[in-house]
Enzyme design. Structure first.
Site, PDB file in Angstrom:
ATOM      1  N   TYR A  65       0.817  -1.352   0.205  1.00 27.73           N
ATOM      2  CA  TYR A  65      -0.059  -0.071  -0.147  1.00 27.73           C
ATOM      3  C   TYR A  65       0.997   1.238  -0.217  1.00 27.73           C
ATOM      4  O   TYR A  65       0.804   2.031  -0.958  1.00 27.73           O
ATOM      5  CB  TYR A  65      -0.773   0.225   1.263  1.00 27.73           C
ATOM      6  N   LYS A  90      -3.165   8.417   3.268  1.00 25.83           N
ATOM      7  CA  LYS A  90      -4.649   8.039   3.614  1.00 25.83           C
ATOM      8  C   LYS A  90      -4.585   8.810   4.853  1.00 25.83           C
ATOM      9  O   LYS A  90      -5.050   8.964   5.835  1.00 25.83           O
ATOM     10  CB  LYS A  90      -4.779   6.635   3.691  1.00 25.83           C
TER      11      LYS A  90
HETATM   12  C1  1JT Z   1      -6.062   3.885  -4.717  1.00 30.56           C
HETATM   13  C2  1JT Z   1      -5.797   2.492  -5.338  1.00 30.56           C
HETATM   14  C3  1JT Z   1      -6.572   3.325  -3.313  1.00 30.56           C
HETATM   15  C4  1JT Z   1      -5.734   1.453  -4.993  1.00 30.56           C
HETATM   16  C5  1JT Z   1      -6.623   1.468  -3.164  1.00 30.56           C
HETATM   17  C6  1JT Z   1      -6.545   2.624  -2.741  1.00 30.56           C
HETATM   18  N1  1JT Z   1      -7.034   3.224  -1.370  1.00 30.56           N
HETATM   19  C7  1JT Z   1      -7.515   1.261  -1.604  1.00 30.56           C
HETATM   20  N2  1JT Z   1      -7.345   0.504  -2.600  1.00 30.56           N
HETATM   21  C8  1JT Z   1      -7.814  -1.203  -2.380  1.00 30.56           C
HETATM   22  C9  1JT Z   1      -5.934  -1.659  -1.938  1.00 30.56           C
HETATM   23  C10 1JT Z   1      -4.565  -1.176  -2.411  1.00 30.56           C
HETATM   24  C11 1JT Z   1      -3.763  -1.819  -1.761  1.00 30.56           C
HETATM   25  C12 1JT Z   1      -3.569  -2.596  -1.460  1.00 30.56           C
HETATM   26  C13 1JT Z   1      -4.341  -2.204  -0.497  1.00 30.56           C
HETATM   27  C14 1JT Z   1      -5.712  -1.718  -0.857  1.00 30.56           C
HETATM   28  C15 1JT Z   1      -4.698   2.289  -6.626  1.00 30.56           C
HETATM   29  C16 1JT Z   1      -5.216   3.464  -8.043  1.00 30.56           C
HETATM   30  C17 1JT Z   1      -4.763   4.159  -7.074  1.00 30.56           C
HETATM   31  C18 1JT Z   1      -5.135   4.669  -5.803  1.00 30.56           C
HETATM   32  O1  1JT Z   1      -2.182  -3.470  -0.274  1.00 30.56           O
HETATM   33  C19 1JT Z   1      -2.205  -4.256  -0.427  1.00 30.56           C
HETATM   34  C20 1JT Z   1      -1.826  -1.655  -2.990  1.00 30.56           C
END
Ligand code: 1JT
Length: 253
Positions: A153, A160
């Site tokens: 993440y 965030k």
């Molecule tokens: C973005 C993306 C913001 C995916 C996102 C996000 N907030 C949550 N997610 C889902 C997520 C992504 C990752 C993760 C866990 C949940 C993609 C486009 C940019 C903004 O890592 C374990 C990477």
């Protein structure tokens, strides 16, 4: 519950979007809503969804361009004359930044992620406040990676964290105008954004197995929480981050 209320929704891409789940829940309670789309390729999809709700409006708005943000609030004022709630459900980071180690994050990826995913909340709050003449409610979307390290993440977690802190500072500033600002920290959901992320499938099963409710949260559940936060039922809540994650965040070992 939201008759005669006007909302502005940032972040609908398609019918699976968290923003759309929020808009559906609020629309079912009688709210009129305006929608923004980030890029021309999303225009038709957002227009088709908005057309299913009465008295809607669809506007282009890339938050990296202040002129488009100004034009959005001008158009909302022109059509509805006021604003009661705003849903902020936008985030972006370059794909490479959501893989590998955080330590390799570039200056550019960091700046972009923070600008689009965190600063944009302050940007739209400043635009919305003058239209929220009868008080208002602003809701944004966060994720557990703001608080604890979630592998991959990376810079989005930092963004965030900034978003959740911004929620508190904005709540402190805007409280005197009876404008509340809250964040929802949603569990992982299989949306268009999430599907671009490697390992999303295994993250969903990992979280779904460990969460107290033994499943993943749905966009509709996040939408219902957003409805609560924009409604008068939550009139005493501001500056808060509410987890809607089937309880995942409470678990230790
Ligand atoms: C973005 C993306 C913001 C995916 C996102 C996000 N907030 C949550 N997610 C889902 C997520 C992504 C990752 C993760 C866990 C949940 C993609 C486009 C940019 C903004 O890592 C374990 C990477």
């Amino acid at each position: 519950m939201l008759e005669n209320k006007v909302g502005l929704i940032f972040g609908v891409a398609n019918k699976r979007s968290i923003a759309w789940a929020c808009a559906s829940a609020c629309g079912a309670q009688g709210a009129k809503q305006a929608f923004t789309f980030q890029a021309e390729r999303l225009k038709e999809s957002v227009e088709d969804l908005a057309a299913t709700l009465p008295d809607s409006l669809v506007l282009p708005c890339d938050v990296s361009d202040q002129a488009q943000v100004d034009a959005t609030f001008d158009a909302v004022k022109e059509k509805y004359g006021k604003l009661d709630f705003l849903i902020h459900s936008i985030a972006f980071a370059p794909k490479e930044a959501l893989e590998g180690e955080f330590v390799t994050t570039t200056r550019e990826a960091f700046t972009t992620a923070l600008q689009i995913s965190a600063f944009s909340l302050t940007q739209v709050a400043l635009g919305a406040a003058p239209l929220m003449t009868d008080g208002g409610s602003i809701v944004t979307m966060s994720y557990y990676g703001a608080e604890k390290v979630v592998m991959n993440y990376n810079v989005m977690g930092v963004a965030k964290a900034a978003l959740e802190a911004s929620t508190r500072y904005l709540a402190a500033d805007l409280g005197k105008q009876n404008i509340r600002v809250n964040a929802i920290s949603a569990g992982p959901i299989n949306t268009l954004s999430a599907r671009g992320v490697r390992g999303m499938g295994s993250l969903l099963s990992y979280v779904g197995e460990r969460a107290p409710l033994k499943r993943n949260v749905t966009a509709a559940e996040v939408g219902n929480t957003a409805l609560f936060l924009v409604s008068d039922l939550s009139s005493g809540i501001t500056g808060e981050t509410i987890y809607v994650d089937c309880g995942y965040n409470i678990m230790g070992v």
